[in-house]
Design an enzyme around this catalytic site. Structure first.
Site, mmCIF file in Angstrom:
data_model
loop_
_atom_site.group_PDB
_atom_site.id
_atom_site.type_symbol
_atom_site.label_atom_id
_atom_site.label_comp_id
_atom_site.label_asym_id
_atom_site.label_seq_id
_atom_site.Cartn_x
_atom_site.Cartn_y
_atom_site.Cartn_z
ATOM 1 C CG LEU A 38 57.387 -2.703 26.414
ATOM 2 C CD1 LEU A 38 56.079 -3.301 26.404
ATOM 3 C CD2 LEU A 38 58.259 -2.664 25.338
ATOM 4 C CB THR A 39 60.592 -0.551 30.611
ATOM 5 O OG1 THR A 39 60.950 -0.858 29.387
ATOM 6 C CG2 THR A 39 61.431 -1.111 31.564
ATOM 7 C CD GLU A 40 55.281 -4.614 33.672
ATOM 8 O OE1 GLU A 40 55.532 -5.513 34.333
ATOM 9 O OE2 GLU A 40 54.302 -4.633 33.072
ATOM 10 C CD1 TRP A 66 64.780 3.983 35.376
ATOM 11 C CD2 TRP A 66 64.876 1.887 34.224
ATOM 12 N NE1 TRP A 66 65.361 3.116 36.417
ATOM 13 C CE2 TRP A 66 65.326 1.680 35.547
ATOM 14 C CE3 TRP A 66 64.927 0.847 33.230
ATOM 15 C CZ2 TRP A 66 66.319 0.571 35.950
ATOM 16 C CZ3 TRP A 66 65.816 -0.290 33.710
ATOM 17 C CH2 TRP A 66 66.223 -0.396 34.996
ATOM 18 N N GLY A 86 93.090 15.883 27.734
ATOM 19 C CA GLY A 86 92.505 16.046 29.281
ATOM 20 C C GLY A 86 91.414 17.179 28.961
ATOM 21 C CD GLU A 89 62.740 4.278 21.177
ATOM 22 O OE1 GLU A 89 62.679 3.773 20.136
ATOM 23 O OE2 GLU A 89 62.529 5.357 21.482
#
Lengths: 248, 383
Positions: free
Chosen positions: B124-126, B155, B341, B364
């Site tokens: 979906l992502t561009e 991604w 630590g 998402e």
């Protein structure tokens, strides 16, 4: 050949055991229960024998309360073909278990009965041997390797001196040790399928078995709490400290 | 609805055992090598983890949403990279086909997705469209019986190991918004489909992510999901609704693990002559974590049950995703704080999980997008 595998419902090996305050046993209410790990190894070995084409059917057996059917379901999900539940409410002693398995062996005529070398709850480690005596068949205990050869089985046993290999005629009783195999993870689809496999329920009376009252647990006590340690500066000091305490 | 209490318990127990005995001991190795070993992938396939949410008629387990989140709680207790390996087959990779695919598409892909024979990813992502997904530019131009795809997807989780992609692309260039978008199933070996180099990430090492590039990739028209143009964005949103619940449940699993790690450390570590668990300021960190985690667990179960009755749970799923992902961020922060630590050192699991969970607030749908989904639903209902 049929294989019969006996599985026992015990407190899960990851649970931190708590002794009941009155010393009458260990707490099992609300505690996670599982199949005795040594029996799981026995079940895995039976599956491998069947998968190698040396057996046609695996029958899982348990003796215990209604809920012990959960362990039979696990055995069925692992790959047993059918199961027999001998429903008994009280604790089962090794001799009773051996008598039950003998009765079932007479009925089912398995070529081999496999069971864990001991159960991790009471650590009796007697059932397999007693069964062999009652059934009048050879026994191969503490198995770390099982090879089938026709009507015989070659079994490697873990003994104090190392490994001992014996040959037994079938039918025989085999009790399984820790290093025999690593049981498979139960596949999720097989869990769904196991629900459809049959479980027969029977009782001591149906099998004509009398419970053996010979053994009585008089007290259960937790191990003593660990005492704080002591650091020493040198080997000499360590040796003298151990001598002072009468440990060497 | 839980179909059978006993079967479900056995199922969860089997997953729990596999996670504890097989996966947790491998976490460091996976993080160091940035890959999940092949034999573990095979074992996860054999176990049935790739087909949790695929219907039984196609060879999956067909878990209800409630059962699926219970399974995700367990799977969440180890490094998210393991879950990610089979996550797309159960979630965003397969759901488009399950929810809106044609019978032929289901028959063709779902049985192999259920066994893990093939792996699916969701594109979906561009580069220029993330949260504003409806502005995506990848194009799909019809040419006879085929569509020609052009564009870059960014991604994409599991793309390096994927055999098939669910791709959102614009079939109608005149329509700039969501209605111009269609969803396709695209085989990896389609000429014109190529992969970018795997990205180097902050955390979740072992969960491979790369770009997927479509350069005149010709896809049969039969691969248009549902056989209808212009409904791809709706499909994507439905897929994400379900995915959000699953991810929320994973967040709870990781949070429970973090709390366990922190609790264990607090009981072992001594300062000022006593266990740090006995200090009230440490207790506050533990108690806040426990309460928040419990709240997330409860709301996820509630929403999952709701979804088993009716599919539209957008608002509730967004609430779960927002709360659970933010919650696990706070819990991870406190777990590191309790470790002091040691929590900053690679040898402690909390350091790694702290970096791993950062992604949950982003992918998402970012927290901010969830806020918009929730508020817009509220306004729509009030109007």
């Amino acid at each position: 050949m049929k294989l019969m595998v006996s599985v026992k419902r015990v407190v899960d090996y990851n649970v931190r055991i708590q002794v009941k305050p009155d010393g009458s046993g260990v707490v099992t209410d609300g505690v996670k229960m599982s199949m005795n790990p040594f029996d799981e190894i026995a079940m895995e070995e039976a599956l491998r024998i069947k998968e190698a084409g040396n057996a046609e059917e695996i029958i899982a057996v348990t003796i215990g309360e209604q809920k012990a059917q959960e362990q039979l379901r696990t055995a069925l999900a692992m790959g047993a073909d059918r199961a027999i539940h001998v429903e008994v409410d009280e604790d089962i002693q090794p001799l009773t278990a051996a008598r039950v398995l003998k009765a079932l062996a007479d009925k089912e005529q398995p070529g081999m009965v496999l069971l864990g070398k001991q159960a991790i709850d009471d650590d009796q480690g007697q059932t397999g041997q007693m069964l062999a005596a009652l059934w009048d068949r050879p026994q191969a205990t503490f198995a770390s390797k099982v090879d089938l050869d026709g009507q015989k089985a070659k079994v490697t046993r873990e003994v104090d001196a190392g490994l001992e290999t014996i040959e037994v005629d079938l039918p025989a009783v085999v009790t399984t040790d820790l290093r025999l195999n690593e049981p498979r993870y139960v596949k999720l689809p097989d869990i769904m399928k196991a629900k459809k496999k049959p479980i027969d329920t029977t009782s001591l009376a149906d099998l004509g078995v009398e419970a053996a009252p010979g053994l009585k647990v008089t007290n259960t006590a937790p191990p003593p709490e660990r005492q704080g340690g002591k650091k020493v500066e040198s080997v000499d000091e360590l040796v003298s400290e151990l001598k002072n305490r009468g440990l060497i | 609805m839980i179909r059978d209490e006993e079967i479900l318990e056995q199922l969860l127990d089997s997953i729990r055992r596999f996670v504890r005995e097989r996966l947790i001991p491998l976490e460091e190795q996976v993080a160091d090598e940035d890959r999940v070993p092949d034999d573990v992938i095979s074992e996860m396939k054999e176990l049935g983890l790739y087909g949790l949410s695929i219907p039984e008629e196609y060879g999956g387990l067909g878990l209800t949403m409630e059962e699926e989140v219970l399974a995700a709680f367990e799977v969440g207790k180890t490094a998210p990279a393991f879950r990610s390996a089979f996550g797309t087959n159960n979630g965003i990779g397969s759901q488009g086909i399950i929810l809106d695919g044609t019978d032929e598409q289901k028959q063709r892909y779902l049985p192999r997705l259920a066994t893990g024979e093939i792996v699916a990813s969701f594109c979906l992502t561009e580069p220029d469209s993330g949260s504003d997904a409806a502005s995506l530019r990848t194009s799909a131009r019809k040419d006879g019986d085929e569509y020609i795809l052009n564009g870059t997807k960014r991604w994409i989780t599991n793309a390096p190991s994927a055999d098939v992609f669910t791709v959102m692309a614009r079939t109608n260039p005149e329509e700039k918004g969501a209605r111009g978008i269609s969803a396709f199933v695209v085989d990896r070996d389609t000429p014109g489909v190529s992969l970018g180099a795997p990205y180097k990430k902050m955390g979740q090492h072992g969960a491979p992510v790369c770009d997927v590039i479509f350069d005149d990739a010709r896809v049969p028209a039969a691969n248009l999901i549902g056989g209808q143009e212009g409904t791809g964005f709706k499909t994507a949103m439905k897929v994400l609704d379900k995915g959000r619940l699953h991810i929320s449940a994973v967040c709870v699993g990781v949070a429970e693990r973090l709390i366990e790690e922190a609790m264990h450390f607090a009981l072992e570590r001594k300062q000022f002559g006593q266990r740090i668990a006995d200090f009230q300021l440490i207790q506050a960190l533990l108690a806040d974590s426990r309460a928040e985690c419990y709240a997330a667990r409860s709301m996820i179960l509630e929403t999952a049950r709701l979804r088993d009755q009716r599919p539209d749970v957008s608002e509730q799923a967004a609430c779960c995703k927002m709360f659970a992902s933010e919650m696990v961020g706070r819990v991870a922060d406190r777990a590191v704080q309790i470790h002091g630590g040691a929590g900053y050192m690679r040898e402690y699991a909390v350091e790694r999980l702290y970096r791993d969970v950062r992604l949950f607030r982003i992918y998402e749908g970012t927290t901010q997008i969830q806020q918009l989904v929730i508020a817009r639903n509220m306004i729509r209902n009030a109007e």
